[in-house]
Every structure is written in C-alpha cells, then in structure tokens.
Design a protein around this motif. Structure first.
Motif, mmCIF file in Angstrom:
data_model
loop_
_atom_site.group_PDB
_atom_site.id
_atom_site.type_symbol
_atom_site.label_atom_id
_atom_site.label_comp_id
_atom_site.label_asym_id
_atom_site.label_seq_id
_atom_site.Cartn_x
_atom_site.Cartn_y
_atom_site.Cartn_z
ATOM 1 N N MET A 4 -10.483 124.485 9.100
ATOM 2 C CA MET A 4 -9.914 125.483 8.519
ATOM 3 C C MET A 4 -10.977 126.450 8.109
ATOM 4 S SD MET A 4 -8.116 123.107 5.559
ATOM 5 C CE MET A 4 -6.800 124.465 5.009
ATOM 6 N N ALA A 5 -12.386 126.101 8.075
ATOM 7 C CA ALA A 5 -13.191 127.063 7.393
ATOM 8 C C ALA A 5 -13.635 128.377 8.340
ATOM 9 C CB ALA A 5 -14.426 126.414 6.675
ATOM 10 N N THR A 29 -9.912 135.640 -0.820
ATOM 11 C CA THR A 29 -10.867 134.723 -0.672
ATOM 12 C C THR A 29 -10.455 133.290 -1.084
ATOM 13 O OG1 THR A 29 -12.239 136.880 -1.406
ATOM 14 C CG2 THR A 29 -13.500 134.533 -1.277
ATOM 15 N N LEU A 30 -10.875 132.426 -0.398
ATOM 16 C CA LEU A 30 -10.522 131.171 -0.687
ATOM 17 C C LEU A 30 -11.690 130.211 -0.503
ATOM 18 C CD1 LEU A 30 -8.502 128.782 -1.353
ATOM 19 C CD2 LEU A 30 -7.857 128.775 1.155
ATOM 20 N N ILE A 31 -12.029 129.558 -1.789
ATOM 21 C CA ILE A 31 -13.191 128.391 -1.759
ATOM 22 C C ILE A 31 -12.220 127.082 -1.956
ATOM 23 C CG2 ILE A 31 -15.203 127.587 -3.045
ATOM 24 C CD1 ILE A 31 -15.689 130.104 -3.990
ATOM 25 N N TYR A 32 -12.699 126.234 -0.978
ATOM 26 C CA TYR A 32 -12.002 125.063 -0.658
ATOM 27 C C TYR A 32 -12.950 123.698 -0.881
ATOM 28 C CZ TYR A 32 -8.444 122.224 1.785
ATOM 29 O OH TYR A 32 -7.600 121.167 2.233
ATOM 30 N N VAL A 33 -12.608 122.883 -1.541
ATOM 31 C CA VAL A 33 -13.549 121.607 -1.640
ATOM 32 C C VAL A 33 -12.668 120.579 -1.097
ATOM 33 C CG1 VAL A 33 -14.144 119.858 -3.300
ATOM 34 C CG2 VAL A 33 -14.699 122.398 -3.881
ATOM 35 N N THR A 34 -13.455 119.828 -0.275
ATOM 36 C CA THR A 34 -12.846 118.729 0.492
ATOM 37 C C THR A 34 -14.028 117.847 0.893
ATOM 38 O OG1 THR A 34 -11.500 117.875 2.450
ATOM 39 C CG2 THR A 34 -13.127 119.812 2.732
ATOM 40 N N HIS A 35 -13.562 116.439 1.097
ATOM 41 C CA HIS A 35 -14.584 115.353 1.529
ATOM 42 C C HIS A 35 -14.323 115.098 2.816
ATOM 43 C CE1 HIS A 35 -11.195 112.867 0.501
ATOM 44 N NE2 HIS A 35 -11.434 112.137 1.537
ATOM 45 N N ASP A 36 -13.530 115.673 3.459
ATOM 46 C CA ASP A 36 -13.101 115.625 4.888
ATOM 47 C C ASP A 36 -13.565 116.455 5.702
ATOM 48 O OD1 ASP A 36 -11.575 114.921 7.050
ATOM 49 O OD2 ASP A 36 -9.590 115.247 6.386
ATOM 50 N N GLN A 37 -14.369 116.061 6.485
ATOM 51 C CA GLN A 37 -15.052 116.822 7.516
ATOM 52 C C GLN A 37 -14.097 117.419 8.618
ATOM 53 O OE1 GLN A 37 -15.792 115.900 11.022
ATOM 54 N NE2 GLN A 37 -15.127 113.694 10.904
ATOM 55 N N VAL A 58 -25.417 131.170 -2.486
ATOM 56 C CA VAL A 58 -24.619 131.458 -1.091
ATOM 57 C C VAL A 58 -23.932 132.869 -1.784
ATOM 58 C CG1 VAL A 58 -22.652 130.222 -1.967
ATOM 59 C CG2 VAL A 58 -22.772 130.649 0.439
ATOM 60 N N GLN A 59 -23.779 133.654 -0.531
ATOM 61 C CA GLN A 59 -22.737 134.735 -0.657
ATOM 62 C C GLN A 59 -21.737 134.442 -0.131
ATOM 63 O OE1 GLN A 59 -23.856 138.557 -1.319
ATOM 64 N NE2 GLN A 59 -25.776 138.547 -1.575
ATOM 65 N N ILE A 60 -20.460 134.701 -0.810
ATOM 66 C CA ILE A 60 -19.163 134.278 0.046
ATOM 67 C C ILE A 60 -18.465 135.580 0.309
ATOM 68 C CG2 ILE A 60 -17.062 133.295 -0.219
ATOM 69 C CD1 ILE A 60 -18.574 131.103 -2.130
ATOM 70 N N LYS A 61 -18.129 135.954 1.400
ATOM 71 C CA LYS A 61 -17.661 137.359 1.717
ATOM 72 C C LYS A 61 -16.253 137.535 1.224
ATOM 73 C CE LYS A 61 -19.109 137.111 6.132
ATOM 74 N NZ LYS A 61 -20.492 136.155 6.069
ATOM 75 N N SER A 62 -15.827 138.675 1.019
ATOM 76 C CA SER A 62 -14.578 138.984 0.743
ATOM 77 C C SER A 62 -13.348 138.596 1.723
ATOM 78 C CB SER A 62 -14.348 140.336 0.406
ATOM 79 O OG SER A 62 -12.931 140.602 0.049
ATOM 80 N N GLY A 63 -12.405 137.792 1.379
ATOM 81 C CA GLY A 63 -11.498 137.401 2.469
ATOM 82 C C GLY A 63 -12.065 136.140 3.252
ATOM 83 N N GLU A 64 -12.849 135.637 3.005
ATOM 84 C CA GLU A 64 -13.660 134.386 3.707
ATOM 85 C C GLU A 64 -12.877 133.085 3.337
ATOM 86 O OE1 GLU A 64 -17.907 133.114 5.057
ATOM 87 O OE2 GLU A 64 -17.770 133.742 2.936
ATOM 88 N N PHE A 65 -12.788 132.160 4.241
ATOM 89 C CA PHE A 65 -12.359 130.801 4.165
ATOM 90 C C PHE A 65 -13.621 130.126 3.884
ATOM 91 C CE2 PHE A 65 -8.319 128.045 4.387
ATOM 92 C CZ PHE A 65 -9.127 126.954 3.989
ATOM 93 N N PHE A 66 -14.037 129.553 2.685
ATOM 94 C CA PHE A 66 -15.344 128.972 2.502
ATOM 95 C C PHE A 66 -15.085 127.684 2.106
ATOM 96 C CE2 PHE A 66 -19.131 128.076 0.407
ATOM 97 C CZ PHE A 66 -20.131 128.453 1.279
ATOM 98 N N THR A 67 -15.587 126.713 3.023
ATOM 99 C CA THR A 67 -15.267 125.267 2.306
ATOM 100 C C THR A 67 -16.443 124.676 2.123
ATOM 101 O OG1 THR A 67 -13.464 125.048 4.122
ATOM 102 C CG2 THR A 67 -14.394 123.113 3.459
ATOM 103 N N ILE A 68 -16.445 123.950 0.613
ATOM 104 C CA ILE A 68 -17.367 122.891 0.296
ATOM 105 C C ILE A 68 -17.231 121.604 0.608
ATOM 106 C CG2 ILE A 68 -18.829 122.203 -1.781
ATOM 107 C CD1 ILE A 68 -17.738 125.091 -2.972
ATOM 108 N N VAL A 69 -17.927 120.838 1.420
ATOM 109 C CA VAL A 69 -17.636 119.701 1.868
ATOM 110 C C VAL A 69 -18.932 118.822 1.386
ATOM 111 C CG1 VAL A 69 -18.444 119.994 4.205
ATOM 112 C CG2 VAL A 69 -16.767 118.245 3.848
ATOM 113 N N GLY A 70 -18.455 117.458 1.195
ATOM 114 C CA GLY A 70 -19.757 116.506 1.007
ATOM 115 C C GLY A 70 -18.935 115.090 0.567
ATOM 116 N N PRO A 71 -19.816 114.274 0.690
ATOM 117 C CA PRO A 71 -19.443 112.768 0.245
ATOM 118 C C PRO A 71 -18.825 112.740 -1.303
ATOM 119 C CG PRO A 71 -21.327 112.714 0.451
ATOM 120 C CD PRO A 71 -21.079 113.849 0.817
ATOM 121 N N SER A 72 -18.172 111.861 -1.603
ATOM 122 C CA SER A 72 -17.739 111.775 -3.285
ATOM 123 C C SER A 72 -18.822 111.690 -4.162
ATOM 124 C CB SER A 72 -16.756 110.692 -3.196
ATOM 125 O OG SER A 72 -17.122 109.390 -3.029
#
Lengths: 373, 319, 276
Positions: free
Chosen positions: A200-201, A186-194, A24-38
């Motif tokens: 946010m993302a 640039t924010l990489i945000y991990v959550t399990h909550d869809q 993946v390419q995450i852009k500068s200033g992007e709010f990027f969320t990584i989501v998935g079940p535990s």
C-alpha cells in the motif's frame, strides 16, 4: 498537508523510552505506513500524532504549524481504529454523522457530507442498519466513511484491517489505497503486517525496539535493508541469516561452509558477520556426492515449495524452489550460493549488498541503528 | 446394538458457534428416561426448597388475604376482598403507600446519580485514584445494622456531628429523627449511603468496559466531554443503568432493617414503609389476614417491576 | 507543558474537589464511628468529640460484657452454610437447565424465574408458621434451610454455564464422562468466577438478613450479628455510645477486610479468565 516529526520521543516514567528520537517528514498526499512487530510503539506514535497521547519531547508540525501541544480536535485530522469504534446503538448514518452532529453542523450540510461519504465507500443502501447487522468489511467501510465525512486532509489509521479475514483484507487494501488517491489525503497507516506495508505504502517507516530502523519506499526497504531486522521483517519466507567468520587470509571468500561460498568484490575487515540470503537466492541440488545439508521439512505450495534444510554446520536454512516433488524428507542435498546476498556486521547493520544484477556496493544509510538484533 | 449416538440435543441451548449441524437424532427411550432421572436428582433439592419456602407461602399468603385470622394465624372467616377494600380506603395504609413511594423514588434517584458520579470521577486517570476507588466501594462491606448505628450517631440531636456542625455555624438544630419530614430525609440519606458501594462497583465496571477508542474517536472529532457523556457513555451503559435502577427500586421497596433501627416507622408513621407495616400488623398486632393482603400488594408491585426489568433487558442487551 | 491535552489545571482541581467531597460523604460516618468507639461514653454524651481520652476500653467492654463475639460466630456459621448450600444446589439446578434434556424444562425454568419476582418479605407469615410447625424456631437451621437455594443464583449460574463451549460437552461425551463427572470436573472449574461471585453474593445476603432472624431467633446462642446489634442498641438505648460504636466496629472491620481481599482476588481472577 505535510507532517513533520522532529526528534519526537515518548516516556511514561521519565526513565524508559517508549519511543526515542523519531524524525521524519511526511509529504502532502503521501501514503505513509508505520510498520513493526507488536509492542514496538507504532500505535503510541500514531496516538501522539493524533494528540491522544502527550508528546514528551520533540516537536510535531502539521503544515508547518507547531501542533505539539494542541488538543486532537485542533489538529484537523481524522482517525480510523482497529475496532472501528462504531457505536452499537446508532445506525450507520448516525455513526458517520456523530462528530459532525456533536459540533452542531447545519443539517443540510451534514446530510450532504454523510451521503457523500457513504457513497464513496458504497454503503448508501445500508445507512439505516445497525453495526451488528453488518459484516466485518462493511463495518470497516463505515469507519472509513466516518473519517471521510470529517473532511480532513490528514487521516490516521490504526491497523484498520487486522480484524478482517485474509481475502477481504486484500480487497480492502486496494480500496483504501484508491480512496486515498482519489481524495488526495495524507494517510498515516499503522500495521504489523509487512505485506500491507509493502503493497500500500508510498513510504514505510520500520519501527522496532522503540526506534526507527529505516524509512524508505517499499523497494528501497526490500532491496537495501538497513539492518538484519528490516531484512528479515520483509519478505516471506524470511531471509536466512547465516553467521560467518571472516579473516583476511580467506581472500574475499565469505564461507558459510565449503560449498556455500560468497565471493566479495572488495575487502572487509576481519570479524564475525552475517550473510543474509533470501530463500529464493539459494540453489538447491540433488546430489549423491558433495552434499552439505539434509532436508528437514518440505512445504508444498503449488507453484513452489519451501524447503527447510539443516546445514552440516547445524544452521537451518529456508529455500524456495520451483522444482516441486523432486525432493524428499531426509534427503542429502547440496546448497549453493547465487550472486544475490547481503552482509551484516555482528550488530546487524548492513554493510554490503549484492543484488546479483551487477549493482553492488557498500551500503550508506544515514541512520545509525544500535539495537537492530 | 445401540448406535453410538451422541447427545446432540444438549447443543440446542449453547450459543451456536459457527455452523452446527441441525438436530437430527432423537433420544432413545432409555436415554430419555435416564436424562429425566438426572434432572430429578439435579433439580430436586432446589425444587423442594422453593416449593416449601416460596411457592407454597405465596399461595398461602394469597389465601390468607381473603380471610379473617385468629391470633396464631389460622384463617377463621372468609371475607372475600374485604381486606383489600379496607386497606385501600384506610388513610393509614395509603399514607404508608405514599411514604414508600417517596422513599423508593428518592433512594433510587439519588443512588443512581451519586453512584454514576462516583464511578465517573473514579474513572479519571489521576494519581492516587485507586485510593478513592477503594473508599467508594467501602460501604458494600457495611451491613444494615452497622449503617444504622453510624447514621444514628450522625443524626443524634445532642451528640451527633450534623447538629454539632449546625451549632458551630449558628444554624438551627434539626431534630432529624423526631420530625416527620426530616426523619424521612435521614432514612433516605442512610439508605443511599449504604447502597453506594455496590452501585459504584457495578457502574465502575460498566464504565471500564466501554472501549476507549470510542472516546478517542470522539476527541479527535472535537466532541465535548459533556456530549461524550450523554451520547457515548450513557447509551453504552444503559443496560447496566437499567439493571441497577430496577434492583435499587426493588430493594428499597423491601427496606426494613434501617427503618426498624432508626425510626421504628415513626415519627407519626412518617417512615412506616410497607414491609414495616406488614411486620407490625402481623407480628405485633396479630392481624395476619390484613398483613397477608399487604404482602400480596407488595408482591404484585415488586413482580411488576421485576417483569419490566426482564422485558426491557431482553430488548436492550443487544441495543 | 501539555496542559492542553490533559485539560486546564482548574478543571483538574475541580475533579479533585468533587472526589474529595464524595470521599468525605462516604468516609465520615465510618471515621466518626471508629473515632467515637475510642472515646469514653461520658465525653461523647457531653458532646465533646475532640476528647483526648483515647483507649480501647469500649472494645474491651463490648467483648467481655456483651455477646457480640457470639453474634459474629453465629452469623459466620449461618452465612457459611447458606453460601455452601447455594453454591451446590444452584449450580446443580443450573446444570439441569443447561445440560440435561427433559420434558418441561423451559416451563420449569420460567417457574424458577417467576420466583425471583416474589419478595421473601411478602411471604414471612406462612414461612414463620411453617418453621414453627417444623420446630425449627430459634436454631441455626431456621436461618439456613429456607435459603439453601435461590432462584437468582440458579439464573446467574445458568447464564454462566451457557457460555461454556459446546465442544467441551461433546468431547466429554466422546470420552464417556457421566453427568456427575462433567459437572464436577468441567462445568464447575470452568465457571469458577461466577461461582465466586455467587459465593460473595449469597454470603453477604445471608450476613445482612435482618427481618427473618428477628422473627425466628430469641436467644443469644443463635442470634446473628445484625439482630444482635439491634439487641445491644435497644438494651443500652443510646446510653453507651462508645460501646455501641465499638461493637459496630467489631462487626464491620472483618467484613471490610474480606471485601478488600475479595476485590483483589476477584480482579486477578478476572484477569486470569481473560487470558484463557
């Protein structure tokens, strides 16, 4: 500062992949969320980006510089943890200043940075308190201030809101989002909550079973899910997945049962499929004669109700309806199709969607996902 | 009719969880009587034993410390504080006191530092580390007389390993247990060795309970390992550190077995620690009054340290 | 390839070096003890520790010629009964301090706490007179009765009982459980990890008793193992090193085995507790 993940993989034992081939390419200033079940590896991925866990294969670039093998402190990023990682024996101010002090930043500059960070999160008044004297939301803000004070252009967050109650969580969602916008990080945000991911993302990466399922904006992910896993992961109540067999003699009719019938705009191959229907895309009719289901349970939510019904072919469906108080338990009903539906092949891959607004067609995603189900 | 009053009182000593209703109902007289009867039954055995073997002997020891005694320990002549005066002016006793302090401080410091070092090194994630963890906790299974035998052999001047090694490297042979300074060193080493298993286990547990995110956060901020140790690890385990240091301190004040087995207080009273002296004065010389006085002084010192422990623990538990 | 993250190699080597050095400090007395227990005393006295005359003769001598097995048995009996009694009486008094409501409870608790400050070593003189007057000298009872309960154990279990959710007490009151039933069927099972810790602690404390049995036992029939070893050592007085080391090994091997099994059990017990 952009971040590039090129076929990033992680294996602890050299045999089983905890994470496989993440691109993946995450852009500068992007709010990027990584989501998935535990257990999907999202925290592992975040720690690989941070440098806390070594990268087994692939390259990680920050701002076009290869940082794959750099230690965390040389990657110039900050991180907010689920348990906030606040030292119980230090007050708010010292917690925020911890890293700066350890690196021997001049006192004046340190004071100014800390004061600024505390002001941004609205905690200037409480700077002399110990963490145990703060509420959950305030502790969360201290952790944010600590990240802000480090003045990095990249911030990683690992489920930062999961220890808060529902009301506070929704308040903090918008605060974090605003903060990210104002600071331009640039924010990489991990959550399990869809819901968190959707609200946010800028873009979402869906991880499941060690692999990327889909990357896209919230609306792309909701409207064009790449597979049945993504389709079911987003949206409450969950999308219905109804299995159907299609043979060419059906002449473009995908029949879940005689009354629940989807007309395809083009031909598909013979075989087993899943029809994906969101609960709000089914019609429900009270009827005495031609019924195809019985009501098992009704969840009354005020503006709408969720009806759990059992089709006569023994498949369960969830339907939301605004017609409150019209139905009763055990009642025979007729469930009918609307124009909005998705079709997945028997591996779960999306092959077709119809949003019901005239725009339809075969899906065409770059990723091929093998184990979506 | 008795109202179905539940015993809300018992809630008072639970940690309050959420909003508990305040106590409003008192106990009926009948119920109060029954609770008291239960208390008697539940507490009785312990109270009886503690009275006979702790409270009474403490008072009796205090009482005896004001008397001269005969050979079977019966008080004969009341002499007031005479025993205390003669002890505090006796060079032999003061020497014992000094030796005890040296021993206690050396043992406590070495036990703490080495125990922490063991725990810290065993916390690393290295392949095969569980072997070292097992080894490090090993001395917990060693009782005092076994430890004494092991170390007597190590320190033995003719056959012991240490002097054999000294021979090998042409270093002077040390008569470990027969030279005053070295005897103290030998006793300290043996005690520390014996303490390490327990200390290691406690410290190891404490280190494991520090959340890893603390270190991760520090690592990302570029905090050095050294700084992490002094500014995260030490403050986080400070309650344990304090607990272990006081326990070690008290236990070394009470040391007897190793002394008896290894040096019997010698050479030249160099290792004649307080408890050993009590034993000698009471059971070898039959001077029960004096020994009681020594016991009172020992008890006062230990009570002092225990008291400090309670006070500080109270404060430190929540940081 | 990731050495920047895990630290430079020489640092790892340094860690390993420290580990091995510390392990040697701990292990050498053990290993040397076990090794010499296999050698003939004649070789040991000559200082030739690298002798090749290895045998179990010393163990044979120790078992047949000395009462070492009897000492072990005595210690086992004493420690077992002390442990069982402390589990019972400490848990009962802790229960009273947590779940019973009576006047003067807090005062009494502080009295209990105060006894923790008083070292048994400072009270041996009157206690010796007491057990002599009771006619308990030179018997198992003299080493068990004074230690039937402990203030430390009570304190520890009280802390543990305080963690029991109040709802459990309320539920049992609604069901009409008596104090005995609540104690036996709720409190004890709930605190089993603390009970296990106390069991290990009191067993070891009793096993390691030295001064008290030295004063109160005079015959091999009742002498526990610590003082038994002292007896052997003073009788043989450095002459028979091989046999002394073999006796020490006979004493320490069972405790080491129990310790390692116990550690394993304790860890899994903790995990079990964490899941609930």
């Amino acid at each position: 500062m952009g971040i590039e993940l090129a076929s990033l993989s992680k294996s602890y034992d050299g045999q089983n992949w905890t994470l496989k081939n993440i691109n993946v390419q995450i852009k500068s200033g992007e709010f990027f969320t990584i989501v998935g079940p535990s257990g999907c590896g999202k925290s592992t991925l975040l720690r690989m980006i941070a440098g806390l866990i070594s990268i087994s294969d692939g390259t990680l670039k920050i701002d076009d510089q290869d940082v794959t093998n750099l230690p965390p402190q040389e990657r110039s990023l900050s991180m907010v943890f689920q348990n906030y990682a606040l030292f119980p024996f230090l007050d708010v101010k010292s917690n925020v200043a911890f890293g700066l002090k350890a690196r021997k930043m001049p006192a004046a500059q340190l004071e100014q940075r800390v004061a600024h960070a505390l002001e941004l999160v609205g905690l200037s008044e409480l700077k002399a308190r110990k963490p145990r004297e703060l509420s959950g939301g305030q502790r969360q803000r201290v952790a944010l201030a600590r990240a802000i004070a480090s003045d990095t252009k990249i911030c990683l967050m690992d489920e930062p809101l999961s220890n808060l109650d529902a009301q506070l969580r929704s308040k903090m969602r918008s605060e974090i989002r605003e903060l990210q916008q104002n600071l331009g990080i640039t924010l990489i945000y991990v959550t399990h909550d869809q819901v968190e991911a959707m609200t946010m993302a800028d873009r979402i990466m869906v991880l499941h079973a060690h692999e990327v399922q889909q990357i896209g904006t919230p609306s792309e992910i909701y409207q064009h899910p790449a597979n049945s896993f993504v389709a079911q992961f987003f949206g409450t109540p969950r999308m219905n997945l109804l299995s159907v067999h299609y043979s060419t003699k059906n002449q473009r009719h995908l029949q879940v049962d005689p009354l629940l019938d989807y007309v395809l705009p083009m031909d598909i191959e013979e075989g087993d499929y899943f029809v994906g229907v969101r609960p709000n895309a089914l019609e429900i009719h009270a009827t005495a004669q031609a019924s195809n289901a019985a009501i098992k349970n009704i969840e009354y939510l005020g503006t709408q109700s969720i009806i759990h019904a059992l089709l006569d072919n023994q498949e369960e469906v969830r339907i939301t309806t605004a017609q409150n108080n019209t139905f009763s338990l055990g009642e025979r009903i007729q469930i009918r199709a609307t124009a909005a539906y998705f079709v997945f092949d028997n591996t779960g891959r999306a092959i077709f969607f119809n949003k019901g607004d005239g725009e339809d067609g075969r899906t065409n995603y770059k990723q091929t996902v093998t184990n979506a189900l | 009719m008795d109202a179905p009053i539940t015993n809300k009182q018992s809630q008072t000593h639970y940690k309050p969880k959420g909003n508990k209703k305040p106590l409003t109902v008192g106990l009926s007289y009948k119920k109060e009587l029954r609770e008291r009867l239960y208390a008697l039954v539940f507490l009785g055995p312990s109270l009886l034993i503690l009275t006979i073997f702790v409270f009474f002997p403490m008072l009796r020891t205090l009482y005896l410390s004001f008397f001269l005694t005969n050979s079977v320990g019966k008080p004969t002549v009341f002499i007031g504080l005479q025993n205390y005066f003669s002890l505090l002016t006796s060079t032999a006793y003061l020497h014992s006191l000094q030796a005890t302090f040296i021993y206690v401080i050396a043992v406590s410091c070495l036990t703490l530092v080495l125990g922490l070092l063991l725990a810290q090194t065993a916390s690393q994630k290295i392949r095969g580390i569980s072997f070292f963890r097992t080894v490090f906790s090993g001395t917990m299974g060693v009782s005092v007389s076994v430890a004494a035998i092991f170390w007597l052999f190590m320190f033995n001047p003719s056959v012991g390993l240490l002097d054999q090694l000294a021979n090998l490297f042409h270093l002077p042979v040390i008569n470990w247990l027969t030279q005053p300074g070295w005897a103290m060193t030998a006793v300290v080493i043996s005690t520390v060795w014996m303490n390490l298993g327990f200390t290691f286990l406690i410290f190891f547990g404490a280190l494991q309970s520090v959340p890893t995110t603390f270190y991760e956060a520090a690592q990302i901020e570029g905090v050095s390992k050294r700084y992490q140790f002094f500014h995260i690890t030490l403050p986080m385990i400070s309650p344990t550190l304090f607990f272990v240091s006081i326990i070690t301190l008290i236990e070394s004040f009470k040391s007897f077995g190793l002394i008896d087995l290894m040096t019997a207080g010698g050479p030249d009273n160099a290792t004649n620690l307080l408890v050993y002296r009590i034993y000698q004065d009471a059971f070898l010389s039959g001077n029960y009054g004096l020994a009681s006085t020594e016991s009172v002084i020992l008890a006062l010192m230990i009570a002092f340290f225990t008291f400090i422990q309670f006070k500080v623990l109270e404060k430190r538990v929540n940081y | 390839m990731n050495k920047n993250i895990t630290g430079p190699n020489f640092q790892r080597l340094g860690q390993l070096f420290v580990l091995i050095l510390l392990a040697l400090f701990i292990l050498i007395p053990f290993l040397l003890g076990f090794w010499t227990s296999l050698l003939p005393t004649a070789d040991i006295s000559k200082g030739s520790l690298w002798s090749s005359h290895i045998s179990l003769d010393n163990y044979y001598t120790a078992i047949t010629q000395t009462p070492i097995i009897r000492y072990l048995f005595n210690s086992l009996v004493i420690s077992f009964f002390t442990m069982a009694a402390q589990l019972l009486f400490c848990s009962m008094s802790a229960y009273a301090f947590v779940f019973l409501e009576f006047k003067g409870r807090n005062t009494l608790f502080y009295v209990f706490l105060a006894t923790m400050m008083l070292p048994f070593e400072a009270e041996v003189i009157p206690n010796f007179v007491t057990v002599r007057n009771m006619g308990l000298l030179n018997h198992y009872a003299v080493m068990i009765i004074p230690f039937l309960t402990s203030a430390f154990g009570t304190f520890m279990l009280r802390q543990s009982f305080l963690q029991i959710p109040g709802e459990l007490k309320e539920a049992s009151e609604i069901e009409g459980l008596s104090h005995w039933r609540f104690y036996a069927s709720v409190v004890m099972p709930y605190s089993r990890i603390s009970l296990f810790t106390l069991a290990a602690y009191s067993f070891l404390a009793s096993w390691n008793q030295y001064l008290w049995p030295m004063l109160t036992t005079f015959s091999d029939d009742f002498r526990p193992v610590q003082d038994g070893l002292r007896q052997l050592q003073s009788q043989e007085s450095f002459n028979n090193w091989g046999m002394i080391q073999a006796s020490a090994a006979i004493v320490v091997i069972p405790t080491l085995i129990v310790l390692f099994i116990g550690q394993h059990y304790f860890k899994s017990g903790l995990n079990e507790g964490a899941v609930k």
